[in-house]
Design an enzyme around this catalytic site. Structure first.
Site, PDB file in Angstrom:
ATOM      1  N   THR A  78       0.835  -1.205   0.000  1.00  0.00           N
ATOM      2  CA  THR A  78       0.000   0.000   0.000  1.00  0.00           C
ATOM      3  C   THR A  78       0.868   1.253   0.000  1.00  0.00           C
ATOM      4  OG1 THR A  78      -1.870  -1.090   1.090  1.00  0.00           O
ATOM      5  CG2 THR A  78      -1.728   1.310   1.302  1.00  0.00           C
ATOM      6  N   ASN A 149      -6.390 -10.044  -6.626  1.00  0.00           N
ATOM      7  CA  ASN A 149      -6.386 -10.660  -5.302  1.00  0.00           C
ATOM      8  C   ASN A 149      -7.676 -11.380  -4.964  1.00  0.00           C
ATOM      9  OD1 ASN A 149      -7.241  -7.801  -5.302  1.00  0.00           O
ATOM     10  ND2 ASN A 149      -7.724  -8.168  -3.149  1.00  0.00           N
ATOM     11  N   GLN A 177       0.101 -10.410  -5.699  1.00  0.00           N
ATOM     12  CA  GLN A 177      -0.314 -11.809  -5.816  1.00  0.00           C
ATOM     13  C   GLN A 177       0.493 -12.581  -6.853  1.00  0.00           C
ATOM     14  OE1 GLN A 177      -2.517 -13.149  -3.745  1.00  0.00           O
ATOM     15  NE2 GLN A 177      -3.195 -11.254  -2.783  1.00  0.00           N
ATOM     16  N   SER A 193       4.532  -7.157  -1.578  1.00  0.00           N
ATOM     17  CA  SER A 193       4.448  -7.240  -0.124  1.00  0.00           C
ATOM     18  C   SER A 193       4.976  -8.593   0.331  1.00  0.00           C
ATOM     19  CB  SER A 193       2.987  -7.076   0.319  1.00  0.00           C
ATOM     20  OG  SER A 193       2.886  -7.033   1.720  1.00  0.00           O
ATOM     21  N   THR A 231      14.059   4.618   9.684  1.00  0.00           N
ATOM     22  CA  THR A 231      15.022   3.558   9.952  1.00  0.00           C
ATOM     23  C   THR A 231      14.497   2.226   9.433  1.00  0.00           C
ATOM     24  OG1 THR A 231      15.782   4.691  11.936  1.00  0.00           O
ATOM     25  CG2 THR A 231      16.308   2.349  11.751  1.00  0.00           C
ATOM     26  N   CYS A 313      -9.127  -6.813   3.151  1.00  0.00           N
ATOM     27  CA  CYS A 313      -9.089  -5.374   3.431  1.00  0.00           C
ATOM     28  C   CYS A 313     -10.483  -4.746   3.441  1.00  0.00           C
ATOM     29  CB  CYS A 313      -8.222  -4.667   2.391  1.00  0.00           C
ATOM     30  SG  CYS A 313      -6.546  -5.301   2.301  1.00  0.00           S
TER      31      CYS A 313
END
Length: 369
Positions: A78, A149, A177, A193, A231, A313
């Site tokens: 995202t 997805n 995916q 992801s 970081t 989601c």
């Protein structure tokens, strides 16, 4: 793969962490000698060791992308898509339309709508987005995901890349995916992801083709080539890298396993309607429907089988899936649909036991109404 009596078939939402990824992460949480917690942006020895782990993982993640680009680590896909859509718009002066398919994840659709001018590209009843359709004259970006997805449909991504180039527009792919399951298509930017390929949650990446200019959307320390401040987590990144490496090594084996489970699922759910193309599809995604099915009741009756009524989601929205609506299903048909998804850790017995439980529950529904 059973988890304390549960059968997990929601691998489009997230996947179990690979042991190889977990082991890679542990070294950079504290390490066997207690020195693995260093900041990778520090110049001392512990910092340099952590930075080396980050760069090794970056190489492993990059190996699954096309050549000629760089990997920017993000907090997930995202964030990566936000960087691609908003960052490119800023570098282009904020002008122009973002065109995206009607079945994109909300990370693309909502971001494009919020970022400015947008145009929705249609899909056919199989879920395919035809690259021959018209684009607005001022299109600056085209976004078409490689594998959907919700219904697993594979798009003609390389054709869309060529179409975007003809329109002098950038092409971005949500490959969440697809990454680690098949070769990633050609694009200008690609978002992925880690937790969708047996890596940890909280880490993703945007691959950016050489020569594509972006402006930072998150200011601060100027980390990640000045595009994403903050970081980095060596542990999360090392887990991502290990998951990517295993996916690359097992890609053919995993695809064959998914195909075998797909074949058995089609047999077990004979008589159910398949949503989306059967052929232009990742066969680890099984989205089906049955007339009159009460999905909420089914999920309650089959509480030991982890499956989905759509995208995780948007599962709490109560609205019919925008993906299923886009391929022409009615509200009722969309709400009569379920999604089963498997991975390398899913066994044939998982599919068979889940099918038995689901069909028994459906039989009770149909018996009592």
């Amino acid at each position: 793969m059973g988890f304390f009596g549960m059968i997990y078939l929601d691998n489009q939402a997230t996947t179990p962490l690979a042991l190889e990824a977990r082991d890679a992460m542990m070294r950079w949480l504290d390490g066997p000698d207690g020195t693995g917690f260093g900041n990778p942006h520090s110049s001392h020895r512990m910092g340099r060791q952590a930075a080396a782990a980050v760069e090794l993982a970056r190489d492993r993640v990059a190996a699954l992308f096309p050549p000629g680009g760089k990997v920017i680590f993000t907090g997930g896909a995202t964030e990566a898509l936000n960087l691609a859509i908003r960052g490119s718009g800023r570098s282009e002066g904020g002008e122009g339309t973002v065109a995206f398919s009607a079945i994109e994840h909300s990370a693309v659709g909502d971001t494009a709508r919020d970022a400015g001018k947008h145009h929705v590209l249609s899909v056919d009843k199989d879920g395919i987005c035809n690259p021959e359709q018209d684009l607005p004259a001022d299109t600056r970006m085209v976004a078409v995901m490689q594998v959907n997805n919700e219904i697993g449909v594979i798009q003609p991504s390389n054709d869309w890349h060529r179409r975007a180039k003809q329109a002098n527009a950038l092409f971005v792919i949500d490959a969440v995916q697809a990454y680690g399951k098949m070769p990633v298509a050609s694009a200008d930017m690609i978002a992925v992801s880690a937790h969708k390929l047996h890596g940890p949650k909280g880490i993703g990446a945007l691959w950016v083709r050489d020569g594509v200019e972006l402006t930072q959307q998150q200011t601060g320390g100027g980390q990640e080539a000045g595009l994403r401040s903050g970081t980095l987590s060596p542990a999360l990144i090392a887990g991502f890298g290990a998951a990517a490496q295993i996916a690359a090594e097992r890609m053919s084996e995993d695809a064959e396993h998914a195909e075998n489970l797909w074949t058995r699922a089609r047999e077990l759910f004979d008589g159910w309607e398949l949503n989306g193309s059967a052929s232009a599809r990742w066969h680890g995604n099984f989205n089906i429907r049955r007339e009159g099915l009460d999905v909420a009741r089914l999920m309650s009756d089959c509480r030991n089988v982890m499956f989905s009524a759509g995208s995780a989601c948007a599962s709490g929205s109560g609205r019919p899936s925008h993906v299923l609506k886009a391929i022409g299903l009615s509200d009722a048909q969309a709400k009569n649909s379920i999604r089963l998804g498997w991975s390398r850790y899913t066994g044939l017995d998982d599919i068979e036991q889940a099918a038995s439980a689901i069909k028994a529950a459906v039989k009770e529904q149909e018996k009592w109404g």
